[in-house]
Design a protein around this motif. Structure first.
Motif, short mmCIF file in Angstrom:
data_model
loop_
_atom_site.label_atom_id
_atom_site.label_comp_id
_atom_site.label_asym_id
_atom_site.label_seq_id
_atom_site.Cartn_x
_atom_site.Cartn_y
_atom_site.Cartn_z
N VAL A 30 0.84 -1.20 0.00
CA VAL A 30 0.00 0.00 0.00
C VAL A 30 0.88 1.26 0.00
O VAL A 30 0.60 2.23 -0.71
N LYS A 31 1.94 1.21 0.79
CA LYS A 31 2.84 2.37 0.85
C LYS A 31 3.55 2.60 -0.48
O LYS A 31 3.79 3.75 -0.87
N ALA A 32 3.87 1.53 -1.19
CA ALA A 32 4.53 1.68 -2.49
C ALA A 32 3.63 2.42 -3.47
O ALA A 32 4.09 3.26 -4.26
N ARG A 33 2.33 2.11 -3.42
CA ARG A 33 1.39 2.81 -4.31
C ARG A 33 1.33 4.29 -3.96
O ARG A 33 1.36 5.16 -4.85
N LEU A 34 1.26 4.57 -2.65
CA LEU A 34 1.19 5.96 -2.23
C LEU A 34 2.46 6.73 -2.59
O LEU A 34 2.40 7.85 -3.08
N GLU A 35 3.61 6.10 -2.37
CA GLU A 35 4.85 6.80 -2.69
C GLU A 35 4.92 7.16 -4.16
O GLU A 35 5.33 8.27 -4.53
N ALA A 36 4.53 6.24 -5.03
CA ALA A 36 4.55 6.53 -6.46
C ALA A 36 3.67 7.73 -6.80
O ALA A 36 4.04 8.59 -7.62
N LEU A 37 2.51 7.82 -6.14
CA LEU A 37 1.60 8.94 -6.39
C LEU A 37 2.22 10.26 -5.93
O LEU A 37 2.16 11.27 -6.64
N LEU A 38 2.80 10.25 -4.73
CA LEU A 38 3.37 11.49 -4.18
C LEU A 38 4.61 11.91 -4.97
O LEU A 38 4.83 13.11 -5.18
N GLN A 39 5.41 10.96 -5.38
CA GLN A 39 6.59 11.31 -6.18
C GLN A 39 6.14 11.99 -7.48
O GLN A 39 6.72 13.01 -7.90
N ALA A 40 5.11 11.47 -8.12
CA ALA A 40 4.62 12.05 -9.38
C ALA A 40 3.99 13.42 -9.15
O ALA A 40 4.13 14.32 -9.98
N GLU A 41 3.31 13.59 -8.01
CA GLU A 41 2.63 14.86 -7.71
C GLU A 41 3.64 15.96 -7.42
O GLU A 41 3.48 17.10 -7.86
N LEU A 42 4.69 15.63 -6.68
CA LEU A 42 5.60 16.66 -6.20
C LEU A 42 6.77 16.93 -7.13
O LEU A 42 7.41 17.99 -7.02
N ALA A 43 7.08 16.01 -8.03
CA ALA A 43 8.24 16.20 -8.91
C ALA A 43 8.17 17.49 -9.72
O ALA A 43 9.13 18.27 -9.73
N PRO A 44 7.06 17.78 -10.43
CA PRO A 44 7.02 19.03 -11.20
C PRO A 44 7.03 20.27 -10.32
O PRO A 44 7.59 21.31 -10.71
N ILE A 45 6.44 20.20 -9.13
CA ILE A 45 6.46 21.34 -8.21
C ILE A 45 7.89 21.60 -7.76
O ILE A 45 8.36 22.75 -7.75
N ARG A 46 8.60 20.53 -7.42
CA ARG A 46 9.99 20.66 -6.98
C ARG A 46 10.86 21.24 -8.10
O ARG A 46 11.73 22.09 -7.86
N GLU A 47 10.61 20.80 -9.33
CA GLU A 47 11.39 21.28 -10.48
C GLU A 47 11.17 22.77 -10.71
O GLU A 47 12.12 23.53 -10.92
N ARG A 48 9.89 23.20 -10.66
CA ARG A 48 9.61 24.62 -10.86
C ARG A 48 10.20 25.46 -9.72
O ARG A 48 10.72 26.56 -9.94
N ARG A 49 10.12 24.94 -8.51
CA ARG A 49 10.65 25.68 -7.38
C ARG A 49 12.16 25.85 -7.49
O ARG A 49 12.71 26.91 -7.17
N ALA A 50 12.84 24.81 -7.95
CA ALA A 50 14.30 24.88 -8.11
C ALA A 50 14.68 25.98 -9.09
O ALA A 50 15.70 26.67 -8.90
N ALA A 51 13.85 26.18 -10.12
CA ALA A 51 14.12 27.24 -11.08
C ALA A 51 13.99 28.62 -10.42
O ALA A 51 14.82 29.52 -10.66
#
Length: 348
Positions: free
Chosen positions: A288-309
């Protein structure tokens, strides 16, 4: 001095096509998933339909952080970067700095003459925050008087919509009490009452199972969290302490992992199937945690990328905040002048 005729008074909501919404965050640290789910995602929608003001509430943050003002100052741009990273558009949303709006302080002073200490102390939100912080009777006056300051924030923008959590509803009611008092005293509908807008998800719990995700409690996942931070946080999430073996039936209620899946998984049918499987046994926490982690990684990756810019160009972020603050200064000063004139106060 003669008061203007009632027809001379108008609100931003009446003079512009879009209704006005005010929201914001204390600048005490980077924003986290609780903010994202509870308010930030709503702001993305609201900026399309409302004249939206988002305030970097550094002055309010000082009411219980005056011993560490550097923390508040250093997080102003950090929170602004979070706003921009999640997609707030400065062409649609005015991002402004609370402490750079002097009209708010003067309105707060006026409003404090319209409320009693007893009424402030009865405010359920303030009572709970005092308890949580262990102030007892050593309450900073600025903290106790925050409902009047929040009323100043809301009314200065003539906001008619304020997104809040359920625990903040007493603050909106106290704002509207002040609005009604002003309107009665001036004899005109000078200021609009504000309507609360509650999120569909009332509150996202901390990863440790506590009722509230909080930076200060260390149980939050920041929007800027690295992939490693996200993975670690999910692994540490509270589940069912009695679910010791995969074959054991497990409880879904109070299980933080399933709460997050309810909030972030677009396939709710699959989540329902996982819940049934977990309840009858045979489904491990790791799956169950593996499914959640995949979702959160996908949700936060573009936010983290834009913030880094944005982190590479802090002056651009500073310029965005400065431009938004100039617009907010004009509007809030207009409201202050309007209130003082309607009350018959001396104006130079």
């Amino acid at each position: 001095m003669n008061r203007p005729e009632p027809a001379a008074f108008h609100t931003v909501a009446e003079s512009e096509q879009k209704p006005v919404v005010l929201t914001g965050d204390r600048t005490t640290g980077p924003l986290h998933l609780g903010h994202y789910l509870g308010s930030l995602k709503n702001r993305l929608m609201l900026q399309e339909s409302h004249d939206q003001f988002v305030m970097l509430a550094d002055a309010q943050a000082l009411t219980d952080n005056m011993n560490d003002p550097a923390r508040v100052r250093e997080n102003v741009l950090a929170v602004a970067m979070d706003y921009l990273a999640i997609g707030l558009d400065p062409e649609k949303t005015t991002i402004c700095l609370q402490s750079a709006l002097p009209a708010l302080s003067e309105l707060s002073m006026l409003y404090l003459n319209l409320v009693t200490v007893a009424r402030l102390e009865r405010n359920p939100t303030i009572k709970e925050e005092i308890r949580l912080r262990g102030f007892e009777r050593d309450i900073p006056a600025g903290f106790l008087c925050y409902p009047a300051a929040q009323a100043a924030d809301i009314t200065a923008f003539r906001a008619t919509v304020v997104p809040v959590g359920e625990d903040q509803l007493p603050m909106i009611e106290q704002t509207n009490e002040i609005v009604r008092r002003i309107n009665r005293q001036t004899g005109v509908t000078l200021l609009p009452e504000a309507a609360p807008m509650l999120s569909r998800i009332r509150r996202l719990p901390g990863i440790d199972g506590r009722a509230k995700m909080s930076k200060s409690l260390g149980n939050a996942i920041a929007l800027s969290a690295s992939p490693q931070d996200i993975s670690h946080a999910v692994k540490m999430m509270f589940t069912d302490p009695d679910h010791l073996r995969v074959s054991d039936p497990g409880k879904v209620e109070g299980n933080v992992v399933f709460t997050y899946l309810d909030a972030f998984d677009p396939d709710q049918e699959a989540v329902a199937a996982l819940k049934s499987h977990y309840r009858r046994g045979g489904l491990g926490d790791g799956t169950v945690k593996a499914r959640l982690e995949a979702l959160l990684q996908a949700e936060l990756a573009p936010i983290r990328e834009r913030r880094a810019a944005f982190e590479t160009d802090p002056e651009k972020v500073r310029a965005i905040v400065a431009a938004g603050t100039r617009r907010a200064q004009k509007i809030t000063q207009e409201t202050l002048d309007m209130v003082k004139s309607a009350l018959g106060l001396f104006c130079l």
